[in-house]
Each structure stands twice: as structure tokens, then as C-alpha cells.
Design an enzyme around this catalytic site. Sequence first.
Site, PDB file in Angstrom:
ATOM      1  N   ASP A   1       0.868  -1.180   0.000  1.00 49.45           N
ATOM      2  CA  ASP A   1       0.000   0.000   0.000  1.00 49.45           C
ATOM      3  C   ASP A   1       0.908   1.233   0.000  1.00 49.45           C
ATOM      4  O   ASP A   1       2.126   1.117  -0.178  1.00 49.45           O
ATOM      5  CB  ASP A   1      -0.999  -0.035   1.175  1.00 49.45           C
ATOM      6  CG  ASP A   1      -0.358   0.284   2.531  1.00 49.45           C
ATOM      7  OD1 ASP A   1       0.890   0.379   2.606  1.00 49.45           O
ATOM      8  OD2 ASP A   1      -1.116   0.426   3.511  1.00 49.45           O
TER       9      ASP A   1
ATOM     10  N   CYS B   1       3.451  -2.841   3.904  1.00 45.66           N
ATOM     11  CA  CYS B   1       2.573  -1.709   4.211  1.00 45.66           C
ATOM     12  C   CYS B   1       3.322  -0.885   5.253  1.00 45.66           C
ATOM     13  O   CYS B   1       4.536  -1.052   5.412  1.00 45.66           O
ATOM     14  CB  CYS B   1       1.181  -2.157   4.659  1.00 45.66           C
ATOM     15  SG  CYS B   1       1.104  -3.058   6.217  1.00 45.66           S
TER      16      CYS B   1
ATOM     17  N   THR C   1       3.311  -0.827   8.592  1.00 45.70           N
ATOM     18  CA  THR C   1       3.874  -1.681   9.645  1.00 45.70           C
ATOM     19  C   THR C   1       4.195  -3.084   9.164  1.00 45.70           C
ATOM     20  O   THR C   1       4.907  -3.822   9.847  1.00 45.70           O
ATOM     21  CB  THR C   1       2.868  -1.827  10.800  1.00 45.70           C
ATOM     22  OG1 THR C   1       1.669  -2.406  10.256  1.00 45.70           O
ATOM     23  CG2 THR C   1       2.561  -0.490  11.452  1.00 45.70           C
TER      24      THR C   1
ATOM     25  N   HIS D   1      11.244 -23.201   9.608  1.00 43.43           N
ATOM     26  CA  HIS D   1      10.184 -23.872  10.375  1.00 43.43           C
ATOM     27  C   HIS D   1       8.798 -23.738   9.765  1.00 43.43           C
ATOM     28  O   HIS D   1       7.978 -24.649   9.914  1.00 43.43           O
ATOM     29  CB  HIS D   1      10.158 -23.329  11.812  1.00 43.43           C
ATOM     30  CG  HIS D   1      11.321 -23.785  12.639  1.00 43.43           C
ATOM     31  ND1 HIS D   1      11.366 -23.645  14.007  1.00 43.43           N
ATOM     32  CD2 HIS D   1      12.486 -24.388  12.288  1.00 43.43           C
ATOM     33  CE1 HIS D   1      12.514 -24.140  14.475  1.00 43.43           C
ATOM     34  NE2 HIS D   1      13.209 -24.588  13.454  1.00 43.43           N
TER      35      HIS D   1
ATOM     36  N   HIS E   1       8.714 -30.253  11.078  1.00 39.32           N
ATOM     37  CA  HIS E   1       8.047 -29.005  10.704  1.00 39.32           C
ATOM     38  C   HIS E   1       7.057 -29.209   9.558  1.00 39.32           C
ATOM     39  O   HIS E   1       6.107 -28.446   9.410  1.00 39.32           O
ATOM     40  CB  HIS E   1       9.083 -27.947  10.333  1.00 39.32           C
ATOM     41  CG  HIS E   1      10.051 -27.677  11.445  1.00 39.32           C
ATOM     42  ND1 HIS E   1       9.662 -27.134  12.649  1.00 39.32           N
ATOM     43  CD2 HIS E   1      11.380 -27.930  11.563  1.00 39.32           C
ATOM     44  CE1 HIS E   1      10.707 -27.031  13.454  1.00 39.32           C
ATOM     45  NE2 HIS E   1      11.764 -27.516  12.816  1.00 39.32           N
TER      46      HIS E   1
HETATM   47  C1  RB5 Z   1      -1.844   2.946   6.328  1.00 36.07           C
HETATM   48  O1  RB5 Z   1      -1.849   4.206   6.907  1.00 36.07           O
HETATM   49  C2  RB5 Z   1      -1.460   1.893   7.350  1.00 36.07           C
HETATM   50  O2  RB5 Z   1      -2.525   1.658   8.201  1.00 36.07           O
HETATM   51  C3  RB5 Z   1      -1.011   0.623   6.665  1.00 36.07           C
HETATM   52  O3  RB5 Z   1       0.044   0.895   5.825  1.00 36.07           O
HETATM   53  C4  RB5 Z   1      -0.548  -0.492   7.570  1.00 36.07           C
HETATM   54  O4  RB5 Z   1       0.424  -0.051   8.469  1.00 36.07           O
HETATM   55  C5  RB5 Z   1      -1.604  -1.294   8.215  1.00 36.07           C
HETATM   56  O5  RB5 Z   1      -1.347  -2.263   8.922  1.00 36.07           O
END
Ligand code: RB5
Length: 143
Positions: free
Chosen positions: A8, A65, A67, A98, A133
Site C-alpha cells: 500500500d 505496508c 507496519t 520452520h 516441521h
Molecule cells: C496505512 O496508513 C497503514 O494503516 C497501513 O500501511 C498499515 O500499516 C496497516 O497495517
Amino acid sequence: MKIAMACDHGGFELKEEIKTYLEKQGIQILDLGTHTTDSVDYPEYGEACGEAVVSGRADRGIVCCGTGIGISIAANKVKGVRCALCTSVQMAEMTRKHNDANILAMGGRITDTEAAKNITQAWLDTEFEGGRHQRRVDMLNNM
Ligand code: RB5
């Protein structure tokens, strides 16, 4: 090897850096977007990468994304996906050994580019150990 990549807006820059890094190694990339920093919804991109991998359009996938959390959750909704969010080389090695992780997730707002390259390389270079595993991976696949 062909790797599907998706992200994203929060993972766009990291996706581009890792894409270039892999292409320099001669790895083929199936780029499923997004292609700009305009806001998009990570579930669509995680699902697209998951489907590319389980359908065989790509051998493995990498998703990013902000995080790495949301897009990894999305990818893991696709049956047959074992997506692992990794923030260290050790996690990348262990999830290959694993879990036979077929998709790697990283966070563009969490992991810097150099660390992400090292994580990606470890994840590419490490083989699944099989043995005990395999039974556990089979259990995951049957859920
Ligand atoms: C977008 O702002 C953010 O929520 C997305 O990139 C991600 O971190 C979601 O888990």
C-alpha cells in the site's frame, strides 16, 4: 524464481527499493502495485499477492505496508499462504526453516532499507527444514 510484490502507500517506497534490489540479482518481479504513494487499501494488495502465489503465477511473494501488519493479515486470509512479518534476519531465517513461509511481509515505517535487504536475502537463501516441521505446515495448510 519469480516473486510477486504488493504494497500500500505506506510500503510503496520499501517495495520499490526491494524490487530494484531483487531485479539486480536477475529475479523476475510480478509487481501487483500499488505504484504511487496515493492512499490505497492494504487488504486488496495483500489478497492479490496471496492469490498470485497460491495460483502459481509467482513462486513466492513479498508484501509491504506501513507496519507490515495489515497486509500480512490480508495475505494470510488466502488459503495456502504462509505470510510472515519479519523485522530481523533471524525471524526471516526461522520462518523459512520452520514455517516454509511463502510470503514475506515488512513494514516501510518500521524497517529501514538496508535491514530490509538483509531480511529479504536471508528469507530467499534459507531452505525449509522439513521433518517435524512438515507436519505442522500441513496442519496450517489444512485449516
Ligand atoms: C496505512 O496508513 C497503514 O494503516 C497501513 O500501511 C498499515 O500499516 C496497516 O497495517
